[in-house]
Structures are given as structure tokens and as C-alpha cells.
Design a protein around this motif. Sequence first.
Motif, PDB file in Angstrom:
ATOM      1  N   VAL A  10      54.394 -27.605 -28.513  1.00  0.00           N
ATOM      2  CA  VAL A  10      53.754 -28.103 -29.663  1.00  0.00           C
ATOM      3  C   VAL A  10      52.694 -28.926 -29.780  1.00  0.00           C
ATOM      4  CG1 VAL A  10      54.389 -28.965 -32.034  1.00  0.00           C
ATOM      5  CG2 VAL A  10      56.293 -27.574 -30.492  1.00  0.00           C
ATOM      6  N   ARG A  31      52.727 -31.505 -34.352  1.00  0.00           N
ATOM      7  CA  ARG A  31      53.926 -32.549 -34.387  1.00  0.00           C
ATOM      8  C   ARG A  31      53.896 -33.616 -35.308  1.00  0.00           C
ATOM      9  NH1 ARG A  31      58.036 -32.003 -31.033  1.00  0.00           N
ATOM     10  NH2 ARG A  31      56.783 -31.082 -29.284  1.00  0.00           N
ATOM     11  N   GLU A  46      55.658 -34.080 -38.794  1.00  0.00           N
ATOM     12  CA  GLU A  46      56.724 -35.242 -38.875  1.00  0.00           C
ATOM     13  C   GLU A  46      56.218 -35.974 -40.517  1.00  0.00           C
ATOM     14  OE1 GLU A  46      56.504 -37.909 -35.691  1.00  0.00           O
ATOM     15  OE2 GLU A  46      57.565 -36.318 -34.518  1.00  0.00           O
TER      16      GLU A  46
END
Lengths: 361, 361
Positions: free
Chosen positions: B315, B320, B324
Motif C-alpha cells: 500500500v 495509507r 487513515e
Amino acid sequence: MSVGEDGTPVGGGRAGWVAEALREHEEQDERERHDHADVGRRPLPADREQQVLDRIDRARRRRPKVREERITMSHGAGGKATQTLIEAVFLDTFRNPRLEQLEDAARLDIGGARLAFTTDSYVVSPLFFPGGDIGDLAVNGTVNDLSVSGATPLYLSAGFILEEGFPVADLIRITESMQAAAAVAGVQIVTGDTKVVEKGKADGCYINTAGVGLIAQDAPELGVALARPGDAIIVSGCIGDHGVTIMLARGELDIEADLQSDTAPLNDLVRSLLAATGGVRALRDATRGGVATILNEIAKSADVGVLVREDAIPVRTEVRGASELLGIDPMYVACEGRLVAVVDETPRLLVQSGLAGRACG
Amino acid sequence: MSVGEDGTPVGGGRAGWVAEALREHEEQDERERHDHADVGRRPLPADREQQVLDRIDRARRRRPKVREERITMSHGAGGKATQTLIEAVFLDTFRNPRLEQLEDAARLDIGGARLAFTTDSYVVSPLFFPGGDIGDLAVNGTVNDLSVSGATPLYLSAGFILEEGFPVADLIRITESMQAAAAVAGVQIVTGDTKVVEKGKADGCYINTAGVGLIAQDAPELGVALARPGDAIIVSGCIGDHGVTIMLARGELDIEADLQSDTAPLNDLVRSLLAATGGVRALRDATRGGVATILNEIAKSADVGVLVREDAIPVRTEVRGASELLGIDPMYVACEGRLVAVVDETPRLLVQSGLAGRACG
């Protein structure tokens, strides 16, 4: 019914049509000459005819160009603007011999099999209307595009674009209608896709169907470009029922009529027609743009003239009445279960093929 | 890249996974027993495991039913609600063996040829985004659905639903992008359709593509239902790039990242993978629903468990990070050019097939 009891064709680009048109023209000229006794200022009749034909020819050869900066409703209406968009954008960009035929289905040779492949999106409003709904329309439309390319329709795909908030019960009703139509036509829906768009970004439900059919190895070559002077053109039933039904079902007009969509599969009719005569040149189903648009395609693709006897084309009283009120011509109104056939013989034979008895009630 | 230099698989339903899960479970139970010194009130570990497995099994066997009265966005998101809609409505109504495989493409035998047939509608917003647009997406998506069914993609259809007022220049840009993608993938767009809907009844432009491909007579049988304990699962590159790119391109979030869609044709990769090993059980392209949804399909169809080593799945830092911030799991984010392969051997061999060197930058 399109073929009268005496076998009179609906219309036909006959060997004698040019002579006939020239004769009418000369007669008119003669009358005018008599009325005004003024010959000198007008070119000779034959020259004028040639000028008109030359002008039509130049217009036909002009490279199509979309003059509008933005898409308008007319680009989707199936008429001249649609044709220009297809030729100037899609054909120009995707240019390949299979697409260029611009028939209702592409003909492909894959792994030794001759296949027909076609697609259509359905955006009808309202989704449910007298005589059918978007579901059977989406199945019959693609079945018919395959049928008129001379193929046996076999397998369909179904792609749904649903608007957020669309009732699940309506979706079930539509899929059941699709399945019923598929069963009647003898096809299977074998692959599909569903997308959901935000509320207000679709009109409830849009459906795309693509279809694959098998063309028999001994199937005749078909195509509007094959039409020749002297051929007859047959229409398999009353025209404009579907289009007028939809216009009335929208409820925007204060007209009521006992009318329903003609949506129906044409594969059985095509099969019996091809079995009855080896003289079929081209088949089309009259959808958007109506019968007149197909006649235009024949004229353009085959570089022939089409003589239409309008009073020989069956139109229901309700369709004629509503069309007059709406100021439209039934010849340009959509059908969804009407075959237009170009045949190279007098249509007397076709009466035997099952086209006879399709009376327009 | 999904296969580490030592050949470590991303994830795999290995023979030992049940033993491993049970051992972990027993260890946890042992710890709890130690902490609370309270054994009597809890069933034996093996029984609890069985209870959980039984419950999963019962849930899987339950007849799917759409509980909502109206379509929601989640019905189109590619996850559980989409699956339920497909099974409860489409599969239930259209029921036939070809559709029931629920693979990315239907496999058909027509006129002696083995064909793959598939369809997908594209409703992406915005239409143009870093790394691609709706045009190449629509071509690559259908090319990939054919590829992962083991077919050589050959011919595509293109159905356009255009909103009144859509700029013709944008349409030309989209068709040129489609043609470029078709050229790269070695396919031809051979048939099409255009509909126009009133302003406000579409989001500019929706495209449906259907595709036909040829399956070689000696092609291996493929299908997620064929996955067996011990198989390895490979992902061909970084996941989530397309989905996060689209979310950022909408501009609703105040996040910027140097990221672009992974839209790409997979036919070359599939061809080299199948040439490299006879041990391929199933191929999928991870689109809506991401890699995790495919893993769920494998587990459900093959009735196996899937062990995922999340840290082995590549990823990008940007994906990422954005995930998040958005509170989403990259495993569920769409890719448009990522292959998921189930193979019956250690993936060491696959490093030779061209999957190696596909580093995730």
C-alpha cells in the motif's frame, strides 16, 4: 399490415421511379410553362433534375461535423443529429471496418463461429407504460437488433444504473419482466452489472443490454447498403404505437387513447421471412427515428432513391389523431416491434411468410 | 509487488491455517484461564471454535433477502449489500447456470467457439482524474473482466448515456481515451449506442461497455470456487490507488497527494501468468469492494478460510495516509488494474512470470 391483399408494397425503390419522378417534374414544368408562358428564365427540366441530384450528392459526401458545442436532446433522438454525432465522433475515433457498417449489430468471426454483437441503453420515461416496461423493452430491443442482422439471439448482458432511493419492488418488477421477455425470445441473461448513482443523477433506472447471437454459416448477407433499384420495402405492422404510447403515458398532454406499446421480439418473424424467400437484402427494426429514418439510411447507404406510398403504410387512428394534435409525423415515431425488410422481389411471396395476417387493428 | 524477494505470499488459505488459528485461540484461552483462574463457565476451546464456524456456516447458507425498501448507495458499493442485491434479485429472477457462476464474465459455447462475455457500467465522478478518465476506465475494466476469465479480449461495445448540455469536446476527449486504451489492449470497439437524457438526469456521461473474448480450447478452468486449502493468493501491485485518487479528485476533502489511478489492461499479465504456471485456480481484478471483497468471495465460493498477512500487501504511503484520515481500509478500496490470483503452488515460480519487478513505488 404492410402488404395489401393484392401484394402492393408499402414503398419501393423501383426501376421506374426515376422515370416517374422525371415525368412528374416535366408535367409540372409544362403546366408552369403554360401558366406563365415564360420559358427563357428557367433551365431545361433535365438540367434542373441533375442540379438537384448533384446538390443531394454533395451534401451526402460532406464530412459530418457536430456544429453544437454541447449535447442536445436531438443528439439522442435517432434522427439527423444522432447520425452526425455517430459519424463525426464515434465512427471517426473508433474507426474500424466492423463498426463502419453501422448496422444494428456488428458481425464478428471468432474461433470459427460467425457472431452478431450489439448493445443498446434504455432510458425510457415512464419506466412502466401500457403494453410493457423498461425491462421487456431492454430485452426485446437487443433481441431485435440481433435478429435483423440475421442472427439467432442467444445470450444477453444486463447493466443497471439505479438512482439512490429507487424502490426495490420496482426493480424486481422490471427484472421479472426482463426474464419473461427473455423466455419468450428464447434467450438467457448470463452476465450483469449494477451501479447506483446519487439521488437526482438518474431517472430511477437505466438499463443497458448487450447481446450475442449466432449467424448460420449459410445465412444471406444483409445490409441496407445492398438495397437496389426495383427492391420492395415491407413494414411488418402499424407504426408509431410505442412512441405515441410513451408520449401519452408521460401525462403531460391531456390526451387519452386506447393504445399500447408494440414492444415484441422479432426473431420468429425474421426466421420465417428468411425461410420463405432468399431475396431478403436488408432487415431493420424501426426504433428511435421511426420508419422514415430507416428509409433515409437505405437511401444513403445504398445510394438509391426510396419511393414511399404513405397511404399504404398502416397507422392506427389513435396514433394518427395524437400525431396530428402533437404536430408530428407517425413515420418518424418510434416502434419497438416492427420489422422493415428490403426484398428483391414482389412482396406477393412474403404474404406466405407470416407477414400476412398481421392486421393493424 | 505482492511476492517478496523470498517468495512470501501476500496471503493464502494454507493447509495449516486452521491449526494456526486454533493454536492462537488456545493460547489466548490459556492466558485468560491464567488471568482469571476461571475455567468452569467457559466451553472447551474446540467447542467454541466449532460454534463460531457453525454460526458462519449458517449465515452463509441463509437465503439472501434485500431488507431495504429502496436502493441505497451501498447497493452499488461492491460489498455485502451489492452481493445481497445480486443474489436476491438478479440471480433469483434470471436463474440460469451461466449466470450462477457469478464470475467476472460468463462462459459460453457458441457455434463451436468458447467465448467469454461480460458487461460493466461506468458512472465515475469526476469524469477526468489523475491517471485516466471514464473512457480508458470503461475499456480497461471490460478488458480485465474478460482477461481474468481466461479469455483473450477481442471486441467491445460502447453504450453512452449523455446528459443534455454535456460538452461535445469532453465527449471527444473521452472517446479518444477509449480508442487509445483499446489500441493498447489490442481490442476493437465494434458496436455502440448513444442516448441523451434531460439535464439533471445523469452526471454528464455514463458509459457501458460489454465485451467478447475467446477462450482457448486448452485454457485451464478458472473460478474462485476452485480455491483449495493450501493455495496461495497473489496481488499484482499496490492496492487502493484508483479509489483514493477518485476520492481526492472530487475535491470534497482538503487533502492533496501525488497519486494517480492504476487503471490499466491486465491481458498481457494474465497471458504471461498462465504461460508460466499451470497451477492457476482463479483470477480476479480488484475493482469496487477492493481486494478484501475478492477474498470474501473466494472464502464463500470455495468454502475455505483465507489467511491474510496484511503487512505483506503493498500500500502506498499516500494511500495509507489518506485512508487513515478518511477512516477507511485500503483493503476495501477500488483498484482498476490489479490482478488477484489464486495459485496452487508456492508463488516462488510466479516471480518468473512478470509479476516480479512490479514494485509499489
